[in-house]
Design an enzyme around this catalytic site. Sequence first.
Site, PDB file in Angstrom:
ATOM      1  N   GLY A  15      -2.236  -1.855 -27.655  1.00  0.00           N
ATOM      2  CA  GLY A  15      -1.445  -3.064 -27.367  1.00  0.00           C
ATOM      3  C   GLY A  15      -2.362  -4.178 -26.880  1.00  0.00           C
ATOM      4  O   GLY A  15      -3.280  -3.930 -26.106  1.00  0.00           O
TER       5      GLY A  15
ATOM      6  N   GLU B 136       9.426   0.604 -16.711  1.00  0.00           N
ATOM      7  CA  GLU B 136      10.018   1.234 -17.910  1.00  0.00           C
ATOM      8  C   GLU B 136       9.897   2.758 -17.901  1.00  0.00           C
ATOM      9  O   GLU B 136      10.693   3.452 -18.513  1.00  0.00           O
ATOM     10  CB  GLU B 136       9.371   0.662 -19.180  1.00  0.00           C
ATOM     11  CG  GLU B 136       7.867   0.927 -19.268  1.00  0.00           C
ATOM     12  CD  GLU B 136       7.205   0.348 -20.500  1.00  0.00           C
ATOM     13  OE1 GLU B 136       7.879  -0.277 -21.331  1.00  0.00           O
ATOM     14  OE2 GLU B 136       5.969   0.536 -20.626  1.00  0.00           O
TER      15      GLU B 136
ATOM     16  N   ARG C 170       4.238   1.698 -18.862  1.00  0.00           N
ATOM     17  CA  ARG C 170       4.293   3.111 -19.261  1.00  0.00           C
ATOM     18  C   ARG C 170       4.517   4.020 -18.052  1.00  0.00           C
ATOM     19  O   ARG C 170       5.423   3.751 -17.286  1.00  0.00           O
ATOM     20  CB  ARG C 170       3.042   3.501 -20.062  1.00  0.00           C
ATOM     21  CG  ARG C 170       2.962   2.766 -21.403  1.00  0.00           C
ATOM     22  CD  ARG C 170       2.281   3.537 -22.479  1.00  0.00           C
ATOM     23  NE  ARG C 170       2.972   4.768 -22.808  1.00  0.00           N
ATOM     24  CZ  ARG C 170       4.006   4.872 -23.652  1.00  0.00           C
ATOM     25  NH1 ARG C 170       4.467   3.800 -24.289  1.00  0.00           N
ATOM     26  NH2 ARG C 170       4.567   6.024 -23.876  1.00  0.00           N
TER      27      ARG C 170
ATOM     28  N   GLY D 227      -7.393   0.585 -24.314  1.00  0.00           N
ATOM     29  CA  GLY D 227      -6.751   1.286 -23.205  1.00  0.00           C
ATOM     30  C   GLY D 227      -6.951   2.787 -23.390  1.00  0.00           C
ATOM     31  O   GLY D 227      -7.856   3.223 -24.123  1.00  0.00           O
ATOM     32  N   ASP D 228      -6.069   3.579 -22.778  1.00  0.00           N
ATOM     33  CA  ASP D 228      -6.266   5.031 -22.818  1.00  0.00           C
ATOM     34  C   ASP D 228      -6.335   5.589 -24.241  1.00  0.00           C
ATOM     35  O   ASP D 228      -7.260   6.344 -24.566  1.00  0.00           O
ATOM     36  CB  ASP D 228      -5.178   5.734 -21.996  1.00  0.00           C
ATOM     37  CG  ASP D 228      -3.774   5.304 -22.394  1.00  0.00           C
ATOM     38  OD1 ASP D 228      -3.643   4.314 -23.146  1.00  0.00           O
ATOM     39  OD2 ASP D 228      -2.802   5.940 -21.968  1.00  0.00           O
TER      40      ASP D 228
ATOM     41  N   ARG E   9      -4.618   9.363 -39.846  1.00  0.00           N
ATOM     42  CA  ARG E   9      -4.094   8.106 -40.385  1.00  0.00           C
ATOM     43  C   ARG E   9      -2.999   8.404 -41.410  1.00  0.00           C
ATOM     44  O   ARG E   9      -3.236   9.152 -42.371  1.00  0.00           O
ATOM     45  CB  ARG E   9      -5.264   7.385 -41.067  1.00  0.00           C
ATOM     46  CG  ARG E   9      -5.065   5.929 -41.298  1.00  0.00           C
ATOM     47  CD  ARG E   9      -6.319   5.337 -41.945  1.00  0.00           C
ATOM     48  NE  ARG E   9      -6.026   4.008 -42.438  1.00  0.00           N
ATOM     49  CZ  ARG E   9      -6.026   2.941 -41.661  1.00  0.00           C
ATOM     50  NH1 ARG E   9      -6.353   3.036 -40.406  1.00  0.00           N
ATOM     51  NH2 ARG E   9      -5.715   1.770 -42.169  1.00  0.00           N
TER      52      ARG E   9
ATOM     53  N   GLN F  66       5.086 -10.200 -21.145  1.00  0.00           N
ATOM     54  CA  GLN F  66       4.058  -9.781 -20.173  1.00  0.00           C
ATOM     55  C   GLN F  66       2.683  -9.628 -20.822  1.00  0.00           C
ATOM     56  O   GLN F  66       1.666  -9.583 -20.150  1.00  0.00           O
ATOM     57  CB  GLN F  66       4.460  -8.442 -19.542  1.00  0.00           C
ATOM     58  CG  GLN F  66       5.698  -8.540 -18.695  1.00  0.00           C
ATOM     59  CD  GLN F  66       6.348  -7.179 -18.474  1.00  0.00           C
ATOM     60  OE1 GLN F  66       6.142  -6.550 -17.466  1.00  0.00           O
ATOM     61  NE2 GLN F  66       7.151  -6.732 -19.438  1.00  0.00           N
TER      62      GLN F  66
ATOM     63  N   ASP G 271      -3.694   1.443 -16.013  1.00  0.00           N
ATOM     64  CA  ASP G 271      -3.591   2.886 -15.763  1.00  0.00           C
ATOM     65  C   ASP G 271      -4.832   3.672 -16.165  1.00  0.00           C
ATOM     66  O   ASP G 271      -4.762   4.880 -16.371  1.00  0.00           O
ATOM     67  CB  ASP G 271      -2.341   3.452 -16.472  1.00  0.00           C
ATOM     68  CG  ASP G 271      -2.375   3.245 -17.975  1.00  0.00           C
ATOM     69  OD1 ASP G 271      -3.286   2.549 -18.467  1.00  0.00           O
ATOM     70  OD2 ASP G 271      -1.488   3.781 -18.666  1.00  0.00           O
TER      71      ASP G 271
ATOM     72  N   THR H 257      -5.932  -3.129 -20.529  1.00  0.00           N
ATOM     73  CA  THR H 257      -4.503  -2.814 -20.627  1.00  0.00           C
ATOM     74  C   THR H 257      -3.746  -3.519 -19.508  1.00  0.00           C
ATOM     75  O   THR H 257      -4.201  -3.555 -18.362  1.00  0.00           O
ATOM     76  CB  THR H 257      -4.164  -1.293 -20.553  1.00  0.00           C
ATOM     77  OG1 THR H 257      -2.752  -1.160 -20.351  1.00  0.00           O
ATOM     78  CG2 THR H 257      -4.852  -0.553 -19.429  1.00  0.00           C
ATOM     79  N   ILE H 258      -2.600  -4.046 -19.865  1.00  0.00           N
ATOM     80  CA  ILE H 258      -1.771  -4.666 -18.825  1.00  0.00           C
ATOM     81  C   ILE H 258      -1.253  -3.608 -17.861  1.00  0.00           C
ATOM     82  O   ILE H 258      -0.859  -3.924 -16.760  1.00  0.00           O
ATOM     83  CB  ILE H 258      -0.580  -5.468 -19.422  1.00  0.00           C
ATOM     84  CG1 ILE H 258       0.413  -4.556 -20.131  1.00  0.00           C
ATOM     85  CG2 ILE H 258      -1.055  -6.592 -20.319  1.00  0.00           C
ATOM     86  CD1 ILE H 258       1.792  -5.175 -20.316  1.00  0.00           C
ATOM     87  N   ASP H 259      -1.270  -2.317 -18.280  1.00  0.00           N
ATOM     88  CA  ASP H 259      -0.681  -1.258 -17.454  1.00  0.00           C
ATOM     89  C   ASP H 259      -1.566  -0.870 -16.260  1.00  0.00           C
ATOM     90  O   ASP H 259      -1.083  -0.224 -15.330  1.00  0.00           O
ATOM     91  CB  ASP H 259      -0.438   0.010 -18.300  1.00  0.00           C
ATOM     92  CG  ASP H 259       0.423  -0.259 -19.515  1.00  0.00           C
ATOM     93  OD1 ASP H 259       1.182  -1.244 -19.498  1.00  0.00           O
ATOM     94  OD2 ASP H 259       0.339   0.513 -20.497  1.00  0.00           O
TER      95      ASP H 259
HETATM   96  O1  F6P Z   1       0.336  -0.260 -23.060  1.00  0.00           O
HETATM   97  C1  F6P Z   1       0.780  -1.583 -23.083  1.00  0.00           C
HETATM   98  C2  F6P Z   1       2.246  -1.651 -23.378  1.00  0.00           C
HETATM   99  O2  F6P Z   1       2.638  -3.000 -23.316  1.00  0.00           O
HETATM  100  C3  F6P Z   1       3.133  -0.782 -22.478  1.00  0.00           C
HETATM  101  O3  F6P Z   1       3.319  -1.340 -21.213  1.00  0.00           O
HETATM  102  C4  F6P Z   1       4.372  -0.670 -23.318  1.00  0.00           C
HETATM  103  O4  F6P Z   1       5.115   0.482 -23.049  1.00  0.00           O
HETATM  104  C5  F6P Z   1       3.827  -0.618 -24.723  1.00  0.00           C
HETATM  105  O5  F6P Z   1       2.527  -1.193 -24.688  1.00  0.00           O
HETATM  106  C6  F6P Z   1       4.654  -1.354 -25.736  1.00  0.00           C
HETATM  107  O6  F6P Z   1       4.130  -1.129 -26.983  1.00  0.00           O
HETATM  108  P1  F6P Z   1       4.583  -1.918 -28.296  1.00  0.00           P
HETATM  109  O7  F6P Z   1       3.869  -3.229 -28.292  1.00  0.00           O
HETATM  110  O8  F6P Z   1       4.144  -1.054 -29.413  1.00  0.00           O
HETATM  111  O9  F6P Z   1       6.053  -2.100 -28.229  1.00  0.00           O
END
Ligand code: F6P
Length: 361
Positions: free
Chosen positions: A11, A235, A184, A115-116, A80, A287, A142, A138-140
Site C-alpha cells: 500500500g 479496523e 491492520r 512494509g511487512d 504470481r 489516510q 507496525d 507504512t502508515i500502520d
Molecule cells: O497497510 C496499509 C493499509 O492502508 C492498511 O492500513 C489497510 O488495511 C490496507 O492497507 C488497505 O489496503 P488496500 O489499499 O488494498 O485497500
Amino acid sequence: MKKIVISTGGGDAPGLNAVIYAVVHASARKGWEVYGSRSGYSGFLDIDEMVRLTPRDVEGIYATGGTILGSTNKGNPFARPVENLAGEIQLVDTSDRIMRNFRRMKFDCHIAIGGDGSLEIANRFVEKGMPVIGVPKTIDNDLEETSRTFGFDTAVSTATEALDKLHSTAKSHDRVMVVEVMGRDSGWIALYSGVSGGADAILLPEIPFDIEMVCDKIADNDLHDKNYSIVVVAEGAKTIDGKVFNKGHGELGREEVVLGGVGEWVASEIRKRTDKDTRSLVLGHIQRGGSPTTFDRLLALRFGAAAVRMVEEGIFGHMVALKNSTMSSVPIADAVRHRKQVDLDSDKVCTARDIGICFGG
Ligand code: F6P
C-alpha cells in the site's frame, strides 16, 4: 560506478517519493545510476520496462504523495497469479526470472521500499543472493526494529484533523460519532489520533473490547453534561468474545484479508444499547493520500540517503531504521518477524487512561 534499482511495494504511503528523490540525488552525486521498477516487482519481469531515474526526473517529488513508480499489494513474485491457456488461474514462481534480469541489468543493489509484506518478499530475494537494502514504509507503523516508519505521521495528522472536524457536528446533533481508522492488526493510528483528537473511547486490536464499557462511557458523558461522544475504532479491533471484522481476500493475488466493518458494528451496538443518535464513518484511503508532513518528508529523505550510504558500505540484507533519533541498520529478517503492536504500558496509553479515555477493556 554503481547501478541501483528501486522498487515501491504494498500500500502506498506519503513519503515514498521523498525516498526516491533522496536515493536518486545521493547516487547522482557519486556518479551512480538509478533505475526504477514499476509496480513493485512487476518491472523486474521485463527489463525494457525499467525506468532510468535522473535528478531531472524527480524534481520536486519529495513533497508529493503516492509513488511515481506505482505500487501493488497483489504482486508476490513467488506466487504470481497467471491465466493459463485453459483460462485457469495458476500461481507461478517468477523469482528466478527476476534474479536473471537483475543480473542481466548488472545491478549492484536493490533498494526495496516496503512494509511487512514487501520486505518479507525482499528477504526471500536476499536468501536467493540478491543484494537488497530495505526502507521501512507504512502508515500502520507496525514494522519491528524501527521506532517509526514513514507515512505514519501523515496518516495520524489526517485522522486527527478529521476528528477535530467531527466534534462540532457531533455536539450540534447530540450524537455519537464512530470513526474507523486503518492500521491492520496494530492500533498505532487509532491511539495517536484518538488521544490527540479528543476521543472518548479508542478501540485497539491490542485490547479486545467490551461494548458495554464503551456504552457506559457514553452514558457517563451524558451524566456529566457532555451530550456527544467520539469513538475511534482501529479496523483490526476485536470484541472480548473474539468477533473480528473483515471482507475476505478481495482481489486476485492479494494475500491478506481486507479489514473493515468494525466501525459500523460498534455504531449499531451503541445505537441499540444507548438509544443515542449514532453515525459511523470509515476514514479509509484518505489516510494514505496527500503530501507528506514535514516529519515524514524528512524521515523519508533521511532513509533514502542512509540507504545509499549502506550501498557504499556494502551493508546488504539490512533495512535502514530509526533508532534513538538516528539512522541505523537492522537485518530485514528481524524487522519482518512479528508485527509491532502498541505497548500497553507505554506513556501514551497511560496518558489516555489518565485523561479518562475508555479502551473498552
Ligand atoms: O497497510 C496499509 C493499509 O492502508 C492498511 O492500513 C489497510 O488495511 C490496507 O492497507 C488497505 O489496503 P488496500 O489499499 O488494498 O485497500
